[in-house]
Design an enzyme around this catalytic site. Sequence first.
Site, short mmCIF file in Angstrom:
data_model
loop_
_atom_site.label_atom_id
_atom_site.label_comp_id
_atom_site.label_asym_id
_atom_site.label_seq_id
_atom_site.Cartn_x
_atom_site.Cartn_y
_atom_site.Cartn_z
N ASP A 1 1.17 -32.41 13.51
CA ASP A 1 0.03 -33.27 13.27
C ASP A 1 0.82 -34.73 12.72
O ASP A 1 1.69 -34.41 11.89
CB ASP A 1 -0.93 -32.78 12.52
CG ASP A 1 -2.05 -32.02 13.34
OD1 ASP A 1 -2.02 -32.16 14.49
OD2 ASP A 1 -2.83 -31.25 12.75
N TYR B 1 0.87 -1.00 0.03
CA TYR B 1 0.16 0.01 -0.03
C TYR B 1 0.93 1.27 0.00
O TYR B 1 0.60 2.33 -0.60
CB TYR B 1 -1.02 0.07 1.20
CG TYR B 1 -2.10 -0.81 0.95
CD1 TYR B 1 -3.08 -0.65 0.03
CD2 TYR B 1 -2.37 -2.09 1.85
CE1 TYR B 1 -4.31 -1.56 -0.05
CE2 TYR B 1 -3.31 -2.60 1.64
CZ TYR B 1 -4.27 -2.52 0.62
OH TYR B 1 -5.51 -3.22 0.35
N GLU C 1 3.05 -27.37 16.79
CA GLU C 1 2.43 -26.70 15.42
C GLU C 1 1.25 -25.90 16.10
O GLU C 1 0.67 -24.80 15.35
CB GLU C 1 2.06 -27.85 14.54
CG GLU C 1 1.16 -27.41 13.51
CD GLU C 1 0.49 -28.69 12.63
OE1 GLU C 1 -0.14 -28.43 11.76
OE2 GLU C 1 1.09 -29.64 12.92
#
Length: 371
Positions: free
Chosen positions: A259, A114, A207
Amino acid sequence: MKKSKKVKTTKTKTPSRVEQKKSVVLSALRSLGEQLYSQLSKKQWPSVRMPSRSITNIHYDQHTRQYILGERFVRRSARNIRHIRPLTQLVWTGSFVDELAREGKTSTLRDVFYSAQAYEMSFTDQAESDDIITDLETVLEHPREDFNVFPEERSAIFGDLTIQYTVRGYEGRKLNLASHPDGMMIGPALTNAEFAECKADKIIAIEKGGLFTRFIEERVHDKYKALLIHTAGQAPRATRALIRRMSQELGLPVYIFCDADPWGMHIANVIIAGSANAAHLRELNTPDAKWAGVYASDIVDYKLPSDPLTDLDIKRLYELQKDPRYDTKLWKREIEAFLRLKRKSEQEAFSRYGLAFIVDKYLPARLKELG
Protein backbone atom coordinates in the site's frame (compact mmCIF):
# COMPACT_ATOMS: atom_id res chain seq x y z
CA MET A 1 11.99 -19.02 -25.15
CA LYS A 2 13.79 -18.99 -21.81
CA LYS A 3 14.59 -22.43 -20.46
CA SER A 4 13.54 -23.44 -17.00
CA LYS A 5 16.14 -23.61 -14.30
CA LYS A 6 16.72 -27.15 -13.17
CA VAL A 7 18.43 -27.40 -9.85
CA LYS A 8 21.03 -30.11 -9.71
CA THR A 9 19.73 -32.89 -7.50
CA THR A 10 21.85 -34.01 -4.61
CA LYS A 11 23.17 -37.54 -4.26
CA THR A 12 21.29 -39.91 -2.02
CA LYS A 13 24.04 -39.94 0.61
CA THR A 14 24.10 -36.15 0.94
CA PRO A 15 22.11 -35.02 4.00
CA SER A 16 18.96 -33.07 3.16
CA ARG A 17 18.49 -29.43 4.13
CA VAL A 18 16.38 -30.54 7.10
CA GLU A 19 18.99 -33.04 8.27
CA GLN A 20 21.79 -30.48 7.97
CA LYS A 21 19.86 -27.91 10.01
CA LYS A 22 18.93 -30.52 12.58
CA SER A 23 22.55 -31.58 13.01
CA VAL A 24 23.80 -28.01 13.44
CA VAL A 25 21.04 -27.03 15.87
CA LEU A 26 21.43 -30.17 17.98
CA SER A 27 25.17 -29.53 18.14
CA ALA A 28 24.56 -25.96 19.36
CA LEU A 29 22.08 -27.19 21.97
CA ARG A 30 24.49 -29.88 23.10
CA SER A 31 27.24 -27.29 23.51
CA LEU A 32 24.93 -25.16 25.64
CA GLY A 33 24.03 -28.13 27.81
CA GLU A 34 27.66 -29.22 28.19
CA GLN A 35 28.63 -25.69 29.20
CA LEU A 36 26.03 -25.62 31.97
CA TYR A 37 26.87 -29.16 33.10
CA SER A 38 30.56 -28.29 33.26
CA GLN A 39 29.84 -25.24 35.41
CA LEU A 40 27.72 -27.29 37.81
CA SER A 41 30.28 -30.11 38.03
CA LYS A 42 32.89 -27.54 39.02
CA LYS A 43 30.50 -26.19 41.64
CA GLN A 44 30.21 -22.90 39.76
CA TRP A 45 27.07 -20.85 39.42
CA PRO A 46 25.53 -21.83 36.05
CA SER A 47 25.43 -18.90 33.65
CA VAL A 48 24.89 -18.08 29.99
CA ARG A 49 26.60 -15.30 28.06
CA MET A 50 24.80 -13.74 25.09
CA PRO A 51 24.98 -10.61 22.93
CA SER A 52 22.96 -7.73 24.35
CA ARG A 53 19.75 -6.97 22.46
CA SER A 54 19.40 -3.51 23.97
CA ILE A 55 18.69 -0.62 21.61
CA THR A 56 22.12 0.86 22.28
CA ASN A 57 23.76 -2.33 20.98
CA ILE A 58 21.84 -2.45 17.68
CA HIS A 59 23.60 -0.90 14.70
CA TYR A 60 22.92 -0.67 10.98
CA ASP A 61 25.67 -2.41 9.04
CA GLN A 62 26.36 -0.95 5.59
CA HIS A 63 28.12 -4.12 4.40
CA THR A 64 25.28 -6.56 5.09
CA ARG A 65 22.67 -3.79 4.68
CA GLN A 66 20.78 -4.80 7.79
CA TYR A 67 20.67 -4.18 11.53
CA ILE A 68 23.15 -6.24 13.56
CA LEU A 69 24.13 -6.51 17.22
CA GLY A 70 27.23 -4.76 18.47
CA GLU A 71 29.99 -6.07 20.72
CA ARG A 72 28.26 -5.71 24.08
CA PHE A 73 27.34 -8.91 25.93
CA VAL A 74 25.22 -9.73 28.95
CA ARG A 75 25.44 -12.68 31.31
CA ARG A 76 22.59 -14.45 33.04
CA SER A 77 23.78 -16.17 36.17
CA ALA A 78 22.04 -18.22 38.84
CA ARG A 79 24.15 -16.27 41.30
CA ASN A 80 21.88 -13.27 40.71
CA ILE A 81 18.45 -13.95 42.18
CA ARG A 82 16.82 -11.82 39.46
CA HIS A 83 18.37 -14.05 36.80
CA ILE A 84 17.27 -17.40 38.20
CA ARG A 85 13.81 -17.28 36.62
CA PRO A 86 14.82 -16.30 33.04
CA LEU A 87 17.84 -18.62 33.15
CA THR A 88 15.67 -21.56 34.21
CA GLN A 89 13.14 -20.70 31.51
CA LEU A 90 15.93 -20.54 28.93
CA VAL A 91 17.27 -23.97 29.91
CA TRP A 92 13.79 -25.52 29.82
CA THR A 93 13.11 -23.97 26.40
CA GLY A 94 16.40 -25.38 25.14
CA SER A 95 15.36 -28.82 26.36
CA PHE A 96 11.95 -28.45 24.71
CA VAL A 97 13.30 -27.50 21.28
CA ASP A 98 15.96 -30.22 21.54
CA GLU A 99 13.12 -32.71 21.80
CA LEU A 100 11.36 -31.08 18.84
CA ALA A 101 14.47 -31.33 16.69
CA ARG A 102 15.20 -34.94 17.62
CA GLU A 103 11.64 -36.07 16.91
CA GLY A 104 11.25 -33.99 13.76
CA LYS A 105 8.20 -32.19 15.13
CA THR A 106 7.17 -28.55 14.88
CA SER A 107 5.60 -26.19 17.38
CA THR A 108 4.00 -22.77 17.33
CA LEU A 109 4.99 -19.99 19.69
CA ARG A 110 1.65 -20.52 21.40
CA ASP A 111 2.35 -24.24 21.80
CA VAL A 112 5.59 -23.47 23.62
CA PHE A 113 3.75 -21.22 26.07
CA TYR A 114 1.17 -23.89 26.92
CA SER A 115 3.63 -26.79 26.88
CA ALA A 116 5.58 -25.09 29.64
CA GLN A 117 2.60 -25.46 31.95
CA ALA A 118 2.80 -29.25 31.70
CA TYR A 119 6.29 -29.01 33.20
CA GLU A 120 5.22 -26.45 35.81
CA MET A 121 7.45 -23.97 34.05
CA SER A 122 5.96 -20.58 34.77
CA PHE A 123 5.59 -17.92 32.08
CA THR A 124 3.51 -14.88 33.02
CA ASP A 125 2.18 -14.61 29.47
CA GLN A 126 3.14 -15.49 25.92
CA ALA A 127 5.14 -12.28 25.56
CA GLU A 128 7.51 -13.56 28.24
CA SER A 129 7.68 -16.96 26.55
CA ASP A 130 8.40 -15.36 23.16
CA ASP A 131 11.16 -13.24 24.70
CA ILE A 132 12.89 -16.32 26.11
CA ILE A 133 12.74 -17.97 22.68
CA THR A 134 14.42 -14.87 21.25
CA ASP A 135 17.10 -15.20 23.94
CA LEU A 136 17.64 -18.80 22.86
CA GLU A 137 18.00 -17.65 19.25
CA THR A 138 20.64 -15.19 20.39
CA VAL A 139 22.56 -17.81 22.37
CA LEU A 140 22.42 -20.46 19.63
CA GLU A 141 22.83 -17.97 16.76
CA HIS A 142 19.99 -19.68 14.92
CA PRO A 143 16.45 -18.47 14.19
CA ARG A 144 13.62 -20.26 15.97
CA GLU A 145 12.51 -21.70 12.63
CA ASP A 146 15.73 -23.75 12.58
CA PHE A 147 14.67 -25.47 15.79
CA ASN A 148 11.11 -25.96 14.51
CA VAL A 149 9.24 -23.17 16.31
CA PHE A 150 6.98 -21.10 14.08
CA PRO A 151 4.47 -18.28 14.57
CA GLU A 152 0.80 -18.77 13.78
CA GLU A 153 0.68 -16.46 10.79
CA ARG A 154 1.25 -17.91 7.35
CA SER A 155 1.77 -16.41 3.94
CA ALA A 156 1.40 -18.08 0.54
CA ILE A 157 3.21 -18.65 -2.75
CA PHE A 158 2.05 -19.38 -6.29
CA GLY A 159 4.00 -19.94 -9.49
CA ASP A 160 5.85 -22.35 -11.73
CA LEU A 161 8.36 -23.67 -9.24
CA THR A 162 8.60 -27.39 -8.55
CA ILE A 163 9.82 -28.25 -5.08
CA GLN A 164 10.99 -31.53 -3.61
CA TYR A 165 10.07 -32.20 0.00
CA THR A 166 12.71 -33.22 2.52
CA VAL A 167 10.58 -33.55 5.67
CA ARG A 168 10.02 -36.95 7.22
CA GLY A 169 7.30 -38.98 5.54
CA TYR A 170 7.37 -36.89 2.36
CA GLU A 171 11.00 -37.25 1.31
CA GLY A 172 11.43 -37.04 -2.44
CA ARG A 173 7.85 -36.06 -3.25
CA LYS A 174 7.57 -33.23 -5.76
CA LEU A 175 4.97 -30.49 -6.05
CA ASN A 176 4.52 -27.64 -8.49
CA LEU A 177 3.53 -24.47 -6.64
CA ALA A 178 1.06 -23.50 -9.38
CA SER A 179 -1.03 -26.60 -8.67
CA HIS A 180 -3.49 -24.89 -6.30
CA PRO A 181 -5.49 -21.82 -7.43
CA ASP A 182 -5.37 -20.26 -3.95
CA GLY A 183 -1.61 -20.61 -3.67
CA MET A 184 0.35 -22.86 -1.33
CA MET A 185 0.76 -22.01 2.34
CA ILE A 186 4.35 -21.23 3.28
CA GLY A 187 4.88 -23.57 6.19
CA PRO A 188 7.79 -25.56 7.62
CA ALA A 189 7.68 -28.29 4.97
CA LEU A 190 7.78 -25.83 2.08
CA THR A 191 10.52 -23.63 3.51
CA ASN A 192 12.76 -26.67 3.98
CA ALA A 193 12.08 -28.15 0.53
CA GLU A 194 14.63 -28.32 -2.26
CA PHE A 195 14.06 -26.43 -5.51
CA ALA A 196 13.77 -28.99 -8.32
CA GLU A 197 12.79 -26.86 -11.34
CA CYS A 198 11.88 -23.21 -11.83
CA LYS A 199 10.39 -21.59 -14.93
CA ALA A 200 9.98 -18.14 -13.36
CA ASP A 201 12.46 -15.32 -13.83
CA LYS A 202 11.34 -13.01 -11.03
CA ILE A 203 9.61 -12.87 -7.65
CA ILE A 204 6.75 -10.49 -6.90
CA ALA A 205 5.86 -10.11 -3.23
CA ILE A 206 2.42 -8.67 -2.52
CA GLU A 207 1.18 -7.27 0.77
CA LYS A 208 -2.52 -8.03 0.44
CA GLY A 209 -4.44 -11.22 -0.22
CA GLY A 210 -6.90 -9.52 -2.55
CA LEU A 211 -4.20 -8.40 -4.95
CA PHE A 212 -2.43 -11.76 -4.65
CA THR A 213 -5.66 -13.44 -5.80
CA ARG A 214 -6.11 -10.83 -8.54
CA PHE A 215 -2.60 -11.53 -9.84
CA ILE A 216 -3.33 -15.27 -9.96
CA GLU A 217 -6.64 -14.70 -11.76
CA GLU A 218 -4.98 -12.38 -14.27
CA ARG A 219 -2.20 -14.97 -14.75
CA VAL A 220 0.66 -12.70 -13.76
CA HIS A 221 2.72 -15.83 -13.16
CA ASP A 222 2.41 -16.65 -16.88
CA LYS A 223 2.45 -13.14 -18.38
CA TYR A 224 5.48 -12.02 -16.41
CA LYS A 225 7.03 -15.41 -15.52
CA ALA A 226 6.77 -14.59 -11.84
CA LEU A 227 6.59 -16.39 -8.55
CA LEU A 228 3.90 -14.63 -6.53
CA ILE A 229 4.19 -14.34 -2.76
CA HIS A 230 1.44 -13.09 -0.47
CA THR A 231 3.22 -11.58 2.55
CA ALA A 232 -0.04 -11.19 4.53
CA GLY A 233 1.05 -7.78 5.77
CA GLN A 234 4.44 -7.89 7.46
CA ALA A 235 6.09 -10.97 5.99
CA PRO A 236 6.75 -13.73 8.55
CA ARG A 237 10.42 -14.47 9.06
CA ALA A 238 10.17 -17.86 7.36
CA THR A 239 8.77 -16.11 4.28
CA ARG A 240 11.53 -13.52 4.30
CA ALA A 241 14.11 -16.30 4.55
CA LEU A 242 12.43 -18.14 1.66
CA ILE A 243 12.44 -15.00 -0.51
CA ARG A 244 16.15 -14.54 0.16
CA ARG A 245 16.88 -18.19 -0.55
CA MET A 246 14.95 -18.21 -3.84
CA SER A 247 16.62 -14.98 -4.90
CA GLN A 248 20.08 -16.35 -4.19
CA GLU A 249 19.73 -19.99 -5.25
CA LEU A 250 17.58 -19.35 -8.33
CA GLY A 251 19.07 -15.97 -9.23
CA LEU A 252 15.69 -14.22 -9.29
CA PRO A 253 15.15 -10.47 -8.83
CA VAL A 254 12.57 -9.52 -6.20
CA TYR A 255 9.89 -6.81 -6.50
CA ILE A 256 7.67 -5.80 -3.59
CA PHE A 257 4.19 -4.26 -3.90
CA CYS A 258 2.53 -2.69 -0.85
CA ASP A 259 0.00 0.00 0.00
CA ALA A 260 0.97 3.64 -0.50
CA ASP A 261 1.46 4.58 3.14
CA PRO A 262 4.35 4.54 5.65
CA TRP A 263 3.34 1.11 6.90
CA GLY A 264 3.45 -0.36 3.40
CA MET A 265 6.88 1.20 2.91
CA HIS A 266 8.06 -0.47 6.09
CA ILE A 267 6.70 -3.87 5.04
CA ALA A 268 8.80 -3.60 1.88
CA ASN A 269 11.89 -2.36 3.66
CA VAL A 270 11.88 -5.14 6.24
CA ILE A 271 12.12 -7.65 3.37
CA ILE A 272 14.98 -5.63 1.89
CA ALA A 273 16.92 -4.56 4.98
CA GLY A 274 15.60 -6.64 7.87
CA SER A 275 14.28 -5.40 11.20
CA ALA A 276 15.87 -4.16 14.40
CA ASN A 277 13.98 -6.88 16.30
CA ALA A 278 15.88 -9.53 14.33
CA ALA A 279 19.28 -7.84 14.60
CA HIS A 280 20.61 -10.98 16.31
CA LEU A 281 19.97 -13.04 13.16
CA ARG A 282 21.37 -13.16 9.64
CA GLU A 283 20.06 -14.18 6.23
CA LEU A 284 16.51 -12.92 6.68
CA ASN A 285 16.81 -9.95 4.33
CA THR A 286 17.16 -9.63 0.55
CA PRO A 287 19.29 -6.49 0.08
CA ASP A 288 18.86 -6.30 -3.69
CA ALA A 289 15.06 -6.60 -3.62
CA LYS A 290 13.25 -3.57 -5.01
CA TRP A 291 10.30 -1.65 -3.64
CA ALA A 292 7.95 -1.43 -6.61
CA GLY A 293 5.14 0.64 -5.15
CA VAL A 294 2.60 1.79 -4.57
CA TYR A 295 4.52 5.11 -4.38
CA ALA A 296 3.23 8.41 -3.06
CA SER A 297 3.96 9.83 -6.50
CA ASP A 298 1.66 7.16 -8.01
CA ILE A 299 -1.26 8.76 -6.18
CA VAL A 300 -0.71 11.87 -8.30
CA ASP A 301 0.47 10.24 -11.52
CA TYR A 302 -2.46 7.81 -11.65
CA LYS A 303 -4.99 10.06 -9.91
CA LEU A 304 -5.71 7.32 -7.39
CA PRO A 305 -8.48 7.55 -4.80
CA SER A 306 -6.81 8.45 -1.51
CA ASP A 307 -7.36 9.31 2.14
CA PRO A 308 -5.72 11.89 4.39
CA LEU A 309 -2.68 10.79 6.37
CA THR A 310 -3.38 10.52 10.08
CA ASP A 311 -1.20 12.14 12.73
CA LEU A 312 0.23 8.68 13.44
CA ASP A 313 1.06 8.23 9.73
CA ILE A 314 2.89 11.55 9.65
CA LYS A 315 4.77 10.76 12.85
CA ARG A 316 5.83 7.45 11.32
CA LEU A 317 7.12 9.17 8.17
CA TYR A 318 9.35 11.44 10.24
CA GLU A 319 10.67 8.35 12.02
CA LEU A 320 11.46 6.71 8.69
CA GLN A 321 13.41 9.79 7.61
CA LYS A 322 15.81 9.15 10.50
CA ASP A 323 16.12 5.42 9.79
CA PRO A 324 19.35 4.51 7.93
CA ARG A 325 17.51 1.87 5.92
CA TYR A 326 15.65 4.66 4.10
CA ASP A 327 18.75 6.65 3.23
CA THR A 328 18.51 6.26 -0.56
CA LYS A 329 17.18 8.49 -3.31
CA LEU A 330 13.92 6.60 -3.91
CA TRP A 331 12.95 6.26 -0.25
CA LYS A 332 13.78 9.89 0.49
CA ARG A 333 11.87 11.12 -2.55
CA GLU A 334 8.72 9.20 -1.70
CA ILE A 335 8.77 10.06 2.01
CA GLU A 336 8.97 13.72 1.05
CA ALA A 337 6.13 13.19 -1.44
CA PHE A 338 3.93 11.65 1.27
CA LEU A 339 4.63 14.56 3.61
CA ARG A 340 3.89 17.05 0.87
CA LEU A 341 0.67 15.37 -0.33
CA LYS A 342 -0.49 14.31 3.12
CA ARG A 343 -2.44 11.55 1.35
CA LYS A 344 -2.27 7.75 1.27
CA SER A 345 -3.78 5.08 -0.94
CA GLU A 346 -4.19 1.32 -1.28
CA GLN A 347 -3.20 -1.23 -3.88
CA GLU A 348 -6.86 -1.79 -4.68
CA ALA A 349 -7.26 1.88 -5.69
CA PHE A 350 -6.15 1.01 -9.23
CA SER A 351 -9.47 -0.81 -9.62
CA ARG A 352 -11.10 2.52 -10.43
CA TYR A 353 -9.71 1.92 -13.93
CA GLY A 354 -10.89 -1.69 -14.08
CA LEU A 355 -9.79 -4.85 -12.30
CA ALA A 356 -7.08 -5.68 -14.84
CA PHE A 357 -5.50 -2.20 -15.00
CA ILE A 358 -2.87 -2.87 -12.34
CA VAL A 359 -1.73 -5.97 -14.24
CA ASP A 360 -1.97 -4.69 -17.81
CA LYS A 361 -0.74 -1.11 -17.34
CA TYR A 362 0.81 -0.34 -13.96
CA LEU A 363 2.82 -3.53 -13.43
CA PRO A 364 4.65 -3.63 -16.79
CA ALA A 365 5.46 0.08 -16.57
CA ARG A 366 6.91 -0.26 -13.08
CA LEU A 367 8.91 -3.40 -13.90
CA LYS A 368 10.37 -1.65 -16.94
CA GLU A 369 11.22 1.40 -14.84
CA LEU A 370 13.03 -0.66 -12.21
CA GLY A 371 14.82 -2.82 -14.77
